[in-house]
Design a protein around this motif. Sequence first.
Motif, PDB file in Angstrom:
ATOM      1  N   PHE A   1     136.317  34.377  37.890  1.00 14.57           N
ATOM      2  CA  PHE A   1     135.245  32.746  38.207  1.00 14.57           C
ATOM      3  C   PHE A   1     134.164  32.971  36.870  1.00 14.57           C
ATOM      4  CE2 PHE A   1     131.752  30.323  39.624  1.00 14.57           C
ATOM      5  CZ  PHE A   1     132.405  29.573  39.596  1.00 14.57           C
ATOM      6  N   ILE A   2     134.028  33.920  36.500  1.00 15.22           N
ATOM      7  CA  ILE A   2     132.523  34.028  35.765  1.00 15.22           C
ATOM      8  C   ILE A   2     133.445  33.901  33.846  1.00 15.22           C
ATOM      9  CG2 ILE A   2     131.081  35.425  34.405  1.00 15.22           C
ATOM     10  CD1 ILE A   2     129.822  34.582  36.891  1.00 15.22           C
TER      11      ILE A   2
ATOM     12  N   LEU B   1     135.826  32.538  33.495  1.00 17.39           N
ATOM     13  CA  LEU B   1     137.288  32.115  33.028  1.00 17.39           C
ATOM     14  C   LEU B   1     136.255  30.190  33.308  1.00 17.39           C
ATOM     15  CD1 LEU B   1     140.813  32.929  35.157  1.00 17.39           C
ATOM     16  CD2 LEU B   1     139.710  32.730  32.113  1.00 17.39           C
ATOM     17  N   SER B   2     135.159  30.904  33.316  1.00 15.85           N
ATOM     18  CA  SER B   2     134.313  28.988  33.303  1.00 15.85           C
ATOM     19  C   SER B   2     134.571  28.216  31.957  1.00 15.85           C
ATOM     20  CB  SER B   2     133.011  29.815  33.928  1.00 15.85           C
ATOM     21  OG  SER B   2     132.724  30.384  34.774  1.00 15.85           O
ATOM     22  N   PRO B   3     135.562  26.834  32.267  1.00  8.45           N
ATOM     23  CA  PRO B   3     135.629  26.392  31.454  1.00  8.45           C
ATOM     24  C   PRO B   3     134.179  26.224  30.868  1.00  8.45           C
ATOM     25  CG  PRO B   3     136.164  25.367  33.485  1.00  8.45           C
ATOM     26  CD  PRO B   3     135.037  26.309  33.754  1.00  8.45           C
TER      27      PRO B   3
ATOM     28  N   LEU C   1     132.508  28.831  29.002  1.00 15.09           N
ATOM     29  CA  LEU C   1     131.524  29.655  28.645  1.00 15.09           C
ATOM     30  C   LEU C   1     132.680  30.417  27.256  1.00 15.09           C
ATOM     31  CD1 LEU C   1     129.357  31.623  29.839  1.00 15.09           C
ATOM     32  CD2 LEU C   1     131.415  32.650  30.741  1.00 15.09           C
TER      33      LEU C   1
ATOM     34  N   GLN D   1     137.794  26.877  26.605  1.00 19.96           N
ATOM     35  CA  GLN D   1     137.901  25.927  27.623  1.00 19.96           C
ATOM     36  C   GLN D   1     138.858  25.421  26.752  1.00 19.96           C
ATOM     37  OE1 GLN D   1     134.733  23.076  27.754  1.00 19.96           O
ATOM     38  NE2 GLN D   1     135.691  21.302  28.028  1.00 19.96           N
TER      39      GLN D   1
ATOM     40  N   THR E   1     131.727  20.919  29.609  1.00 20.49           N
ATOM     41  CA  THR E   1     133.231  20.694  30.288  1.00 20.49           C
ATOM     42  C   THR E   1     133.560  18.767  30.642  1.00 20.49           C
ATOM     43  OG1 THR E   1     133.928  21.935  31.907  1.00 20.49           O
ATOM     44  CG2 THR E   1     132.340  20.529  32.508  1.00 20.49           C
TER      45      THR E   1
ATOM     46  N   ILE F   1     138.191  21.571  34.133  1.00 19.72           N
ATOM     47  CA  ILE F   1     138.697  21.977  35.554  1.00 19.72           C
ATOM     48  C   ILE F   1     139.934  22.702  35.931  1.00 19.72           C
ATOM     49  CG2 ILE F   1     137.242  21.624  37.915  1.00 19.72           C
ATOM     50  CD1 ILE F   1     135.650  20.286  36.597  1.00 19.72           C
TER      51      ILE F   1
ATOM     52  N   HIS G   1     141.661  25.422  34.085  1.00 22.62           N
ATOM     53  CA  HIS G   1     140.723  26.725  34.355  1.00 22.62           C
ATOM     54  C   HIS G   1     140.860  27.215  35.982  1.00 22.62           C
ATOM     55  CE1 HIS G   1     139.002  27.826  30.007  1.00 22.62           C
ATOM     56  NE2 HIS G   1     138.930  26.282  30.424  1.00 22.62           N
ATOM     57  N   THR G   2     141.320  25.624  36.947  1.00 21.50           N
ATOM     58  CA  THR G   2     141.348  26.389  37.836  1.00 21.50           C
ATOM     59  C   THR G   2     142.804  27.124  38.710  1.00 21.50           C
ATOM     60  OG1 THR G   2     139.852  24.241  38.925  1.00 21.50           O
ATOM     61  CG2 THR G   2     141.759  25.514  40.510  1.00 21.50           C
TER      62      THR G   2
ATOM     63  N   PHE H   1     143.300  30.459  36.875  1.00 18.50           N
ATOM     64  CA  PHE H   1     142.893  31.505  37.557  1.00 18.50           C
ATOM     65  C   PHE H   1     143.644  31.799  38.672  1.00 18.50           C
ATOM     66  CE2 PHE H   1     140.173  33.155  41.768  1.00 18.50           C
ATOM     67  CZ  PHE H   1     138.731  32.872  41.175  1.00 18.50           C
TER      68      PHE H   1
END
Length: 109
Positions: free
Chosen positions: A54-55, A57-59, A61, A64, A79, A84, A87-88, A91
């Motif tokens: 989660f950390i 793959l946060s868009p 960070l 992107q 983002t 989003i 990246h979801t 993930f």
Amino acid sequence: MPNPSKEISSISVPKPRREFLSAFLQLILKEEVFERQNPTMADWAPILLGFVLFILLSPGLLFQVPGNARNLEFSSFTTNGKAIVVHTLIFFVVFTILILALGIRIYTG
């Protein structure tokens, strides 16, 4: 009065489906037996891997996809809705491969 046990036994399930269900039930029973034999052990892999992914793959960070100006942006700290969703999906795929396909387990206790 008809015998219910004969009715249940007369139901036929196709062979491939029957083999899949048999293997699936064996896997579930094996996990239940393991949990009963080791009640103090907890599987922390889904929690820890989910947190780290989660950390990472946060868009915005680290990267992107798709970016605001280009298809791929690094450390933009911004983002958008498309990023989003992408990246979801990334993930979900990585998490599923690590937990289910590779069978990563982290036990404590």
